[in-house]
Design a protein around this motif. Structure first.
Motif, PDB file in Angstrom:
ATOM      1  N   ALA A 276       0.839  -1.203   0.000  1.00  0.00           N
ATOM      2  CA  ALA A 276       0.000   0.000   0.000  1.00  0.00           C
ATOM      3  C   ALA A 276       0.875   1.255   0.000  1.00  0.00           C
ATOM      4  CB  ALA A 276      -0.936  -0.002   1.200  1.00  0.00           C
ATOM      5  N   PRO A 277       1.530   1.532  -1.121  1.00  0.00           N
ATOM      6  CA  PRO A 277       2.367   2.739  -1.202  1.00  0.00           C
ATOM      7  C   PRO A 277       1.553   3.971  -1.621  1.00  0.00           C
ATOM      8  CG  PRO A 277       2.548   1.518  -3.239  1.00  0.00           C
ATOM      9  CD  PRO A 277       1.610   0.726  -2.343  1.00  0.00           C
ATOM     10  N   GLU A 278       2.195   5.111  -1.647  1.00  0.00           N
ATOM     11  CA  GLU A 278       1.694   6.392  -2.169  1.00  0.00           C
ATOM     12  C   GLU A 278       0.930   7.211  -1.132  1.00  0.00           C
ATOM     13  OE1 GLU A 278       0.169   6.660  -6.241  1.00  0.00           O
ATOM     14  OE2 GLU A 278       0.365   4.466  -6.349  1.00  0.00           O
ATOM     15  N   LYS A 279       1.062   8.524  -1.271  1.00  0.00           N
ATOM     16  CA  LYS A 279       0.431   9.480  -0.367  1.00  0.00           C
ATOM     17  C   LYS A 279      -1.090   9.318  -0.327  1.00  0.00           C
ATOM     18  CE  LYS A 279       0.813  13.191   2.281  1.00  0.00           C
ATOM     19  NZ  LYS A 279       1.616  13.223   3.529  1.00  0.00           N
ATOM     20  N   ARG A 280      -1.698   8.981  -1.474  1.00  0.00           N
ATOM     21  CA  ARG A 280      -3.163   8.886  -1.521  1.00  0.00           C
ATOM     22  C   ARG A 280      -3.702   7.747  -0.664  1.00  0.00           C
ATOM     23  NH1 ARG A 280      -4.796   5.105  -5.650  1.00  0.00           N
ATOM     24  NH2 ARG A 280      -2.972   4.251  -6.706  1.00  0.00           N
ATOM     25  N   LYS A 281      -2.820   6.853  -0.215  1.00  0.00           N
ATOM     26  CA  LYS A 281      -3.251   5.761   0.668  1.00  0.00           C
ATOM     27  C   LYS A 281      -3.014   6.076   2.151  1.00  0.00           C
ATOM     28  CE  LYS A 281      -4.287   2.994  -2.785  1.00  0.00           C
ATOM     29  NZ  LYS A 281      -3.543   1.771  -3.129  1.00  0.00           N
ATOM     30  N   SER A 282      -2.451   7.240   2.457  1.00  0.00           N
ATOM     31  CA  SER A 282      -2.053   7.521   3.841  1.00  0.00           C
ATOM     32  C   SER A 282      -3.237   7.544   4.807  1.00  0.00           C
ATOM     33  CB  SER A 282      -1.275   8.836   3.921  1.00  0.00           C
ATOM     34  OG  SER A 282      -2.068   9.913   3.448  1.00  0.00           O
ATOM     35  N   GLN A 283      -4.366   8.136   4.395  1.00  0.00           N
ATOM     36  CA  GLN A 283      -5.504   8.228   5.298  1.00  0.00           C
ATOM     37  C   GLN A 283      -6.117   6.852   5.565  1.00  0.00           C
ATOM     38  OE1 GLN A 283      -6.590  10.973   7.039  1.00  0.00           O
ATOM     39  NE2 GLN A 283      -7.877   9.466   8.096  1.00  0.00           N
ATOM     40  N   VAL A 284      -6.266   6.060   4.513  1.00  0.00           N
ATOM     41  CA  VAL A 284      -6.873   4.747   4.722  1.00  0.00           C
ATOM     42  C   VAL A 284      -5.934   3.831   5.504  1.00  0.00           C
ATOM     43  CG1 VAL A 284      -6.126   3.567   2.581  1.00  0.00           C
ATOM     44  CG2 VAL A 284      -8.321   3.011   3.623  1.00  0.00           C
ATOM     45  N   VAL A 285      -4.632   3.969   5.320  1.00  0.00           N
ATOM     46  CA  VAL A 285      -3.679   3.192   6.116  1.00  0.00           C
ATOM     47  C   VAL A 285      -3.824   3.544   7.595  1.00  0.00           C
ATOM     48  CG1 VAL A 285      -1.211   2.956   6.657  1.00  0.00           C
ATOM     49  CG2 VAL A 285      -2.001   2.750   4.289  1.00  0.00           C
ATOM     50  N   LYS A 286      -3.958   4.813   7.893  1.00  0.00           N
ATOM     51  CA  LYS A 286      -4.169   5.247   9.279  1.00  0.00           C
ATOM     52  C   LYS A 286      -5.434   4.617   9.865  1.00  0.00           C
ATOM     53  CE  LYS A 286      -5.178   9.482  11.926  1.00  0.00           C
ATOM     54  NZ  LYS A 286      -4.209   9.292  13.026  1.00  0.00           N
ATOM     55  N   GLU A 287      -6.527   4.627   9.082  1.00  0.00           N
ATOM     56  CA  GLU A 287      -7.799   4.062   9.556  1.00  0.00           C
ATOM     57  C   GLU A 287      -7.680   2.549   9.770  1.00  0.00           C
ATOM     58  OE1 GLU A 287     -10.287   5.773  10.507  1.00  0.00           O
ATOM     59  OE2 GLU A 287      -9.992   7.731   9.567  1.00  0.00           O
ATOM     60  N   ILE A 288      -7.024   1.875   8.850  1.00  0.00           N
ATOM     61  CA  ILE A 288      -6.888   0.425   8.938  1.00  0.00           C
ATOM     62  C   ILE A 288      -6.108   0.018  10.178  1.00  0.00           C
ATOM     63  CG2 ILE A 288      -5.718  -1.556   7.870  1.00  0.00           C
ATOM     64  CD1 ILE A 288      -6.386  -0.199   5.151  1.00  0.00           C
TER      65      ILE A 288
ATOM     66  N   TYR B  26     -13.700  -0.405   6.981  1.00  0.00           N
ATOM     67  CA  TYR B  26     -12.408  -0.457   6.278  1.00  0.00           C
ATOM     68  C   TYR B  26     -12.042  -1.933   6.164  1.00  0.00           C
ATOM     69  CZ  TYR B  26     -12.218   4.550   7.003  1.00  0.00           C
ATOM     70  OH  TYR B  26     -12.517   5.893   6.989  1.00  0.00           O
ATOM     71  N   PRO B  27     -12.490  -2.602   5.102  1.00  0.00           N
ATOM     72  CA  PRO B  27     -12.344  -4.057   5.020  1.00  0.00           C
ATOM     73  C   PRO B  27     -10.930  -4.586   5.232  1.00  0.00           C
ATOM     74  CG  PRO B  27     -13.857  -3.275   3.343  1.00  0.00           C
ATOM     75  CD  PRO B  27     -13.268  -2.050   3.976  1.00  0.00           C
ATOM     76  N   ALA B  28      -9.920  -3.829   4.811  1.00  0.00           N
ATOM     77  CA  ALA B  28      -8.543  -4.306   4.957  1.00  0.00           C
ATOM     78  C   ALA B  28      -8.117  -4.416   6.412  1.00  0.00           C
ATOM     79  CB  ALA B  28      -7.575  -3.397   4.204  1.00  0.00           C
ATOM     80  N   SER B  29      -8.893  -3.846   7.332  1.00  0.00           N
ATOM     81  CA  SER B  29      -8.569  -3.983   8.758  1.00  0.00           C
ATOM     82  C   SER B  29      -8.586  -5.439   9.213  1.00  0.00           C
ATOM     83  CB  SER B  29      -9.521  -3.145   9.614  1.00  0.00           C
ATOM     84  OG  SER B  29     -10.871  -3.594   9.468  1.00  0.00           O
ATOM     85  N   ILE B  30      -9.247  -6.320   8.449  1.00  0.00           N
ATOM     86  CA  ILE B  30      -9.278  -7.743   8.787  1.00  0.00           C
ATOM     87  C   ILE B  30      -7.874  -8.339   8.795  1.00  0.00           C
ATOM     88  CG2 ILE B  30      -9.598  -8.582   6.412  1.00  0.00           C
ATOM     89  CD1 ILE B  30     -11.208 -10.034   9.622  1.00  0.00           C
TER      90      ILE B  30
ATOM     91  N   ASP C 288       5.342   2.676   2.108  1.00  0.00           N
ATOM     92  CA  ASP C 288       6.462   3.586   1.917  1.00  0.00           C
ATOM     93  C   ASP C 288       6.270   4.774   2.860  1.00  0.00           C
ATOM     94  OD1 ASP C 288       4.494   5.099   0.667  1.00  0.00           O
ATOM     95  OD2 ASP C 288       5.426   5.062  -1.312  1.00  0.00           O
ATOM     96  N   THR C 289       7.233   5.677   2.896  1.00  0.00           N
ATOM     97  CA  THR C 289       7.124   6.802   3.837  1.00  0.00           C
ATOM     98  C   THR C 289       5.917   7.672   3.538  1.00  0.00           C
ATOM     99  OG1 THR C 289       8.694   8.037   2.452  1.00  0.00           O
ATOM    100  CG2 THR C 289       9.574   6.895   4.385  1.00  0.00           C
ATOM    101  N   ASN C 290       5.481   7.718   2.295  1.00  0.00           N
ATOM    102  CA  ASN C 290       4.301   8.518   1.940  1.00  0.00           C
ATOM    103  C   ASN C 290       3.018   7.926   2.519  1.00  0.00           C
ATOM    104  OD1 ASN C 290       5.598  10.536   0.396  1.00  0.00           O
ATOM    105  ND2 ASN C 290       5.756   9.144  -1.333  1.00  0.00           N
ATOM    106  N   SER C 291       2.814   6.637   2.317  1.00  0.00           N
ATOM    107  CA  SER C 291       1.575   6.027   2.823  1.00  0.00           C
ATOM    108  C   SER C 291       1.580   5.892   4.341  1.00  0.00           C
ATOM    109  CB  SER C 291       1.339   4.658   2.171  1.00  0.00           C
ATOM    110  OG  SER C 291       2.415   3.774   2.416  1.00  0.00           O
ATOM    111  N   ALA C 292       2.773   5.909   4.949  1.00  0.00           N
ATOM    112  CA  ALA C 292       2.878   5.804   6.411  1.00  0.00           C
ATOM    113  C   ALA C 292       2.944   7.180   7.085  1.00  0.00           C
ATOM    114  CB  ALA C 292       4.113   5.001   6.779  1.00  0.00           C
ATOM    115  N   SER C 293       2.771   8.256   6.340  1.00  0.00           N
ATOM    116  CA  SER C 293       3.036   9.599   6.844  1.00  0.00           C
ATOM    117  C   SER C 293       2.095  10.052   7.943  1.00  0.00           C
ATOM    118  CB  SER C 293       2.996  10.611   5.693  1.00  0.00           C
ATOM    119  OG  SER C 293       1.726  10.619   5.076  1.00  0.00           O
TER     120      SER C 293
END
Length: 256
Positions: free
Chosen positions: A212-224, A233-237, A249-254
């Motif tokens: 799950a790279p890229e800045k556009r995934k940062s918010q959903v990564v935080k929620e998951i 957020y289905p990926a939370s499973i 990456d550092t962008n999606s984990a920001s």
């Protein structure tokens, strides 16, 4: 091997963070290569479930470039396909897999979901039987901007789904993502329905590598990772899957 800059665990899910998407893809490719080599030392074939999408491109290129895998012993599947779309349509996942994987590695078999099947419900049954004919050794996938895995959008995701493959209506956020990433010219051209492998089938895989790279995934990564485990957020499973690793990456984990 490229090392992740951060390792941590959220419930049962391992998370690894890299300086760049390129470094992430290269390391995940090495992990997948070594895992498949070990599997094929112990058994005659390996069954692998692959995803499409921009998050997979660098990873698939790196995995194929590494070599060292006897692809003639590998049976491939894919996670999803649009309903009513032909195999030669530029946005078809069959087209993606054929061009970016099958033609380059010549697997023993690549089982495709026939998106334009005349009897879609029967197609779900056919693909289910193929998937259930052997354990899935490895699942490689990404996370949608709405938190989906495959086409298990929040409104149709079911952690106890009785089906292995089903037909679903795609939500607007998912369809808009397909436009934003260049797969379709506008929202109206994106099919409203699709086939998807379900969450229990994905979670049955012996090993899960989720990119799950890229800045556009940062918010959903935080929620998951920081929200509740929920179909919102289905990926939370994945937080309940000890065999799974989420690669960022550092962008999606920001936002973590």
């Amino acid at each position: 091997m490229i090392a992740a800059t951060k390792f941590f665990r959220v419930d049962d899910l391992w998370v690894q963070v890299y300086n760049s998407e390129a470094e992430m893809a290269q390391d995940v490719a090495q992990i997948a290569q070594e895992y498949l080599q070990n599997i094929l030392e112990r058994q005659q074939t390996a069954a692998v479930l692959l995803a499409t999408g921009n998050s997979q491109l660098k990873f698939l290129d790196a995995l194929i470039a590494l070599g060292g895998i006897d692809w003639s012993q590998v049976i491939l599947f894919h996670l999803d396909e649009y309903l009513g779309i032909t195999a030669d349509h530029a946005a078809s996942f069959r087209c993606y897999m054929r061009e970016k994987v099958e033609k380059r590695v010549s697997p023993q078999q690549f089982h495709y979901i026939e998106g334009d099947a005349l009897q879609p419900v029967a197609e779900c049954d056919r693909y289910t039987k193929l998937l259930q004919a052997q354990p899935i050794d490895l699942c490689c996938l990404g996370v949608g901007e709405n938190g989906h895995l495959a086409f298990n959008d929040p409104e149709v995701a079911n952690f106890q789904d009785p089906y292995s493959v089903k037909l679903v209506k795609l939500d607007t956020a998912n369809r808009q993502q397909q436009v934003n990433t260049g797969h379709f010219p506008n929202l109206d051209s994106v099919p409203q329905y699709a086939f998807t492998v379900t969450l229990p089938l994905i979670c049955s895989a012996k090993k899960i590598l989720c990119l799950a790279p890229e800045k556009r995934k940062s918010q959903v990564v935080k929620e998951i990772l920081q929200g509740s485990i929920s179909t919102k957020y289905p990926a939370s499973i994945l937080r309940q899957q000890s065999q799974a690793t989420l690669f960022l990456d550092t962008n999606s984990a920001s936002l973590l």
